[in-house]
Design a protein around this motif. Structure first.
Motif, PDB file in Angstrom:
ATOM      1  N   GLN A 745       1.272  -1.375  -0.471  1.00 36.53           N
ATOM      2  CA  GLN A 745      -0.125  -0.371  -0.251  1.00 36.53           C
ATOM      3  C   GLN A 745       0.728   1.193  -0.159  1.00 36.53           C
ATOM      4  OE1 GLN A 745      -2.419  -0.650   3.438  1.00 36.53           O
ATOM      5  NE2 GLN A 745      -3.585  -1.875   2.726  1.00 36.53           N
ATOM      6  N   ARG A 746       1.843   1.125   0.863  1.00 36.63           N
ATOM      7  CA  ARG A 746       2.810   2.521   0.986  1.00 36.63           C
ATOM      8  C   ARG A 746       3.002   2.263  -0.545  1.00 36.63           C
ATOM      9  NH1 ARG A 746       5.099   5.930   4.597  1.00 36.63           N
ATOM     10  NH2 ARG A 746       6.744   6.756   4.197  1.00 36.63           N
ATOM     11  N   PHE A 747       4.131   2.176  -0.642  1.00 37.17           N
ATOM     12  CA  PHE A 747       5.175   1.126  -2.426  1.00 37.17           C
ATOM     13  C   PHE A 747       4.064   1.975  -3.388  1.00 37.17           C
ATOM     14  CE2 PHE A 747       5.975  -0.131  -6.398  1.00 37.17           C
ATOM     15  CZ  PHE A 747       7.213   0.165  -6.110  1.00 37.17           C
ATOM     16  N   ALA A 748       2.462   1.643  -3.357  1.00 32.67           N
ATOM     17  CA  ALA A 748       1.522   1.865  -4.190  1.00 32.67           C
ATOM     18  C   ALA A 748       1.156   3.355  -4.028  1.00 32.67           C
ATOM     19  CB  ALA A 748       0.203   1.457  -4.401  1.00 32.67           C
ATOM     20  N   ALA A 749       1.337   4.649  -2.587  1.00 35.20           N
ATOM     21  CA  ALA A 749       0.713   5.380  -3.278  1.00 35.20           C
ATOM     22  C   ALA A 749       1.625   6.386  -3.362  1.00 35.20           C
ATOM     23  CB  ALA A 749       0.557   5.534  -1.431  1.00 35.20           C
ATOM     24  N   LEU A 750       3.183   6.044  -3.262  1.00 32.54           N
ATOM     25  CA  LEU A 750       4.157   7.345  -3.271  1.00 32.54           C
ATOM     26  C   LEU A 750       5.340   6.512  -4.863  1.00 32.54           C
ATOM     27  CD1 LEU A 750       6.074   6.553  -0.016  1.00 32.54           C
ATOM     28  CD2 LEU A 750       5.376   8.586  -0.375  1.00 32.54           C
TER      29      LEU A 750
END
Length: 824
Positions: A745-750
């Motif tokens: 989720q963090r990877f996708a958001a950033l």
């Protein structure tokens, strides 16, 4: 003869005014392989002037020989002659074979013996006046229900009430030349053919009409008085310490909650309304392999198991089957859909309702099981969604096996006809629920189905949704399957709810097989293909020319290395595919001095991930091949195959791929040939090499490689956690899945699109499961991981398939996450 001609003219008047019939199949000459160059004869079940006239009309439209009545004073059987098997019945009297036509059939067989160079074709033609099977114990069905033996008075009412809902069904021709044998006489062969045709007509009518409709109250009574439910009521009374009467009332309540209230009138109204709806919002519903289902329905109890994308699925499949001359199935629907006014309408359309969880309620389970068995035993087709709920990501969900288990148990118990499980692929160019799915995946609470939601559909109806594709996949013949896998299954005949030791694992295997067959029967459409390419670019944008070239590559791959024989390509050119996606407002063009750029907005881009995921499995092999050349210029074929086969178990489980490893290797080789033919890869001795990074061919390779990027990143995230965190602390399976999801989720958001699969726990759970099955990780008694040293080799293989930028940001995210968890 003159009187007959006069009567035909009289009958033709109301026929033209009141009757509009549909031809099945749409193109019988092509689909049934009717040879117009050879003699053709027609067979009708019973003598009927109206049926004869309808046959003449359809034969004229198809360019077939003009149907004609045989003259009693002539021995000649002219091309187009019509054979009638039986006389009409009147109040159950009559219906005997027509001796005149029996003699003529024997004469035809005699002529075939003398003319072996010709192929005499007998085409059975069924005429259906409406589709109403009639109700049990109903006098009205004697007037309004279809029958070919109706009197002129009854036929008039059929013209009046069913004339706009009539069907003319052609069947595959009987090749008389193949039937003729020297050891049998002409008369005995004529008798044999007649018997076969009588069975044929009976089975076709059953497939089109279904059994008589039972009164709902009687259905509930039959359930409660069955031996199995009586025993369940006794068990309930004893375990709950209540009276038998109270337990029986509870069983009746459950039966009333479950049972459908099938109404032919409601089905007709729904068919009319849905025809208007489909024509308004869709550019067409493309149906494939329905003739296979028509044939199967004459001999088998059919259970339809479609993938579940939208609430429209419920209506679409039933509508299609009805429109194609088959009985609409009774549909297992979630109890959440039983709200006013949808619930009562769906129930009358054939839906029966089930709770999301049976919660250990043994009486409810017994009633539901008995209901499934009684439907199957009566020959009523069923439909349920093996995924349980609608997919929010565009991928097939891991199957739920509850209803499948009940179906198999009913088969073990013994149904009148063998059972066929028919997987169904349903694909949309655009869907109603797209935006709501993304909101739910991002944490928004799922909205409860309600009348208010129905009112909100009005706005949706003003939009365009493109085409819909409905493909019937290869059926799984359950009885034959069990004969092969579990030969002792017949021992459980007559036992309700039998649970042999092999049942649960066998049902698990069947469920996976069904999902793989659904995925093998995909139709590639404009939106899914364009989505696959645009989402593989850095900024979800590509020049129009380059997009067309990438589309051409995708089409070439499926032509040269088809995923399966049942995977369908679009008929349109790349330019037409782009134009269709633009028409549906999923992409738009931006002017640029150096050429048009095709792109989309961020919100739509996220929605496009859904459509991309519909076909991801089709191109995962070719994309992984391309990925192998991102960081190296050349590989031997053996090196390439060795690296990719390490990933195959993960792909097979996650994407429901219907191959074994040997077939996967064959696919690798076929895809390599396509890349070489398109001059994207080159053969240099024992090596396969790619173009230089400055060449346009490398751009094609690079973009195609990015199709597999999200999948490889997800695997990389889990393996990064295992290789870093598991060695530093006791990491449980639940912790691993949760942390993998958080990292994604963090990877996708950033760094990427905030795509739905970043929130899908099933994908991470699948990967962990494959790692365990491959002994790369083991779970100790305290639910902690033990890591096989071979895991690091797999990790290196995955990292080698990612470009430098992707590897960097993945490792950067992992390092940040590690510090975050250490500090917590």
């Amino acid at each position: 003869m003159l009187l007959n001609q006069l009567y035909q003219k009289i009958v033709s008047v109301p026929l033209k005014l009141l009757v509009s019939s549909r031809l099945l199949p749409d193109d019988p000459v092509k689909e049934l392989e009717i040879d117009k160059s050879q003699p053709i004869y027609y067979v009708l079940q019973r003598r009927s002037t109206s049926s004869f006239l309808m046959l003449k009309e359809k034969a004229r439209l198809l360019g077939l020989p003009n149907p004609s009545l045989m003259k009693s004073d002539s021995e000649e059987i002219q091309d187009g002659a019509v054979f009638f098997l039986q006389n009409k019945t009147l109040f159950g009297i009559g219906g005997k074979l027509v001796n005149k036509y029996q003699k003529r059939l024997a004469r035809l067989i005699h002529e075939q013996r003398k003319n072996t160079d010709k192929k005499f074709q007998l085409i059975p033609v069924s005429i259906y006046w409406g589709r109403n099977p009639g109700k049990e114990n109903s006098l009205l069905r004697l007037i309004f229900t279809d029958t070919e033996s109706a009197t002129p008075f009854r036929k008039f009412f059929l013209f009046l009430f069913q004339g706009r809902n009539s069907f003319v069904r052609f069947a595959k021709p009987v090749d008389v030349n193949r039937v003729v044998t020297p050891e049998q006489s002409d008369q005995s062969l004529a008798t044999k053919i007649t018997r076969t045709l009588r069975v044929h007509f009976h089975r076709r009518r059953q497939a089109a009409m279904g059994p008589l409709i039972s009164n709902r109250r009687q259905v509930i009574t039959n359930l409660v008085v069955s031996d199995n439910i009586k025993k369940a009521i006794e068990r309930e009374a004893k375990s709950k310490n209540i009276s038998l009467q109270k337990a029986k009332k509870q069983a009746i309540k459950y039966a009333d909650e479950i049972a459908s209230a099938y109404s032919y009138k409601t089905v007709r109204i729904l068919e009319s309304g849905l025809t208007h709806l489909w024509n308004r919002i869709y550019d067409g519903v493309k149906v494939r392999n329905v003739e296979m289902v028509r044939e199967l329905a004459t001999t088998h109890e059919i259970i339809y198991v479609p993938c579940h994308r939208s609430h429209i699925d419920y209506l679409l499949l039933s509508y299609t089957l009805y429109h194609e001359g088959l009985v609409p199935p009774h549909i297992a629907a979630g109890i959440n859909l039983n709200f006013w006014p949808a619930g009562p309408i769906l129930r009358r359309g054939g839906a029966f309702f089930l709770r999301r969880s049976f919660g250990g309620n043994k009486l409810y389970t017994a009633v539901f099981n008995e209901y499934i068995f009684q439907l199957m035993d009566r020959g009523i087709p069923l439909e349920f969604f093996p995924e349980g709920g609608r997919s929010r990501t565009g991928r097939l969900l891991p199957p739920k096996t509850g209803l499948l288990a009940m179906t198999v148990q009913a088969c073990l118990r013994g149904t009148r006809r063998p059972v066929a499980l028919v997987p169904v692929y349903i694909g949309y160019e655009r869907m109603f629920e797209g935006k709501s799915y993304l909101n739910e995946l991002r944490g928004a609470e799922k909205k409860k189905e309600s009348f208010g939601q129905l009112l909100g559909i009005r706005k949706t109806l003003k939009q365009a949704f493109g085409k819909v594709y409905l493909n019937f996949a290869k059926p799984l013949m359950l009885n034959e399957y069990l004969d092969e896998k579990q030969p002792d299954w017949h021992e459980y005949r007559g036992q309700a709810g039998a649970k042999p030791s092999w049942l649960t694992p066998q049902i698990g295997e069947i469920s996976i097989e069904l999902m793989e067959r659904i995925n093998a029967s995909v139709t590639l459409n404009s939106v899914s293909l364009v989505s696959l390419i645009l989402l593989s670019t850095e900024r979800v944008a590509l020049g129009r020319k380059e997009l067309a070239e990438q589309l051409e590559l995708l089409l070439s791959i499926q032509k040269g290395a088809p995923f399966s024989e049942q995977t369908y390509l679009p008929d349109e050119s790349p330019a037409q595919i782009i134009a269709q996606a633009e028409k549906l407002r999923t992409i738009f063009s931006v002017d640029n001095p150096m050429g048009e750029i095709v792109t989309t907005d961020e919100q739509t881009a996220i929605l496009l991930t859904y459509y991309r995921n519909n076909i991801l499995h089709i191109y995962i092999t070719s994309s992984l091949i391309a990925s192998c050349f991102l960081n190296t210029e050349s590989l031997t074929k053996n090196e390439l195959i060795s690296e990719l086969t390490k990933l195959f178990p993960f792909l097979k489980k996650e994407l429901f791929i219907d191959w074994e490893e040997k077939e996967f290797i064959e696919q690798i080789e076929k895809n390599l040939s396509v890349f070489i033919d398109n001059e994207i890869l080159f053969v240099n001795g024992d090596l396969i090499t790619r173009a230089d990074e400055s060449m346009p061919a490398f751009d094609k390779l690079f973009t195609h490689a990015q199709i597999a990027r999200p999948t490889l990143l997800r695997y990389g995230i889990i393996l990064t956690l295992l290789t870093t965190q598991a060695g530093r602390e006791n990491l449980s399976r639940q912790d691993l899945e949760k942390r993998s999801q958080q990292m994604a989720q963090r990877f996708a958001a950033l760094y990427s699109l905030n795509a739905p699969e970043s929130f899908d726990k099933n994908l991470f759970r699948n990967t962990v499961s494959v790692l365990r099955e491959g002994d790369l990780i083991k779970v100790s008694e305290d639910n902690r991981f033990e890591i096989n040293p071979e895991l690091s080799n797999l990790y290196d293989t995955i990292l080698s398939k990612l470009n430098n930028h992707s590897r960097h940001i993945m490792l950067k995210t992992a390092a940040w996450a590690s510090r975050y968890w250490d500090e917590k």
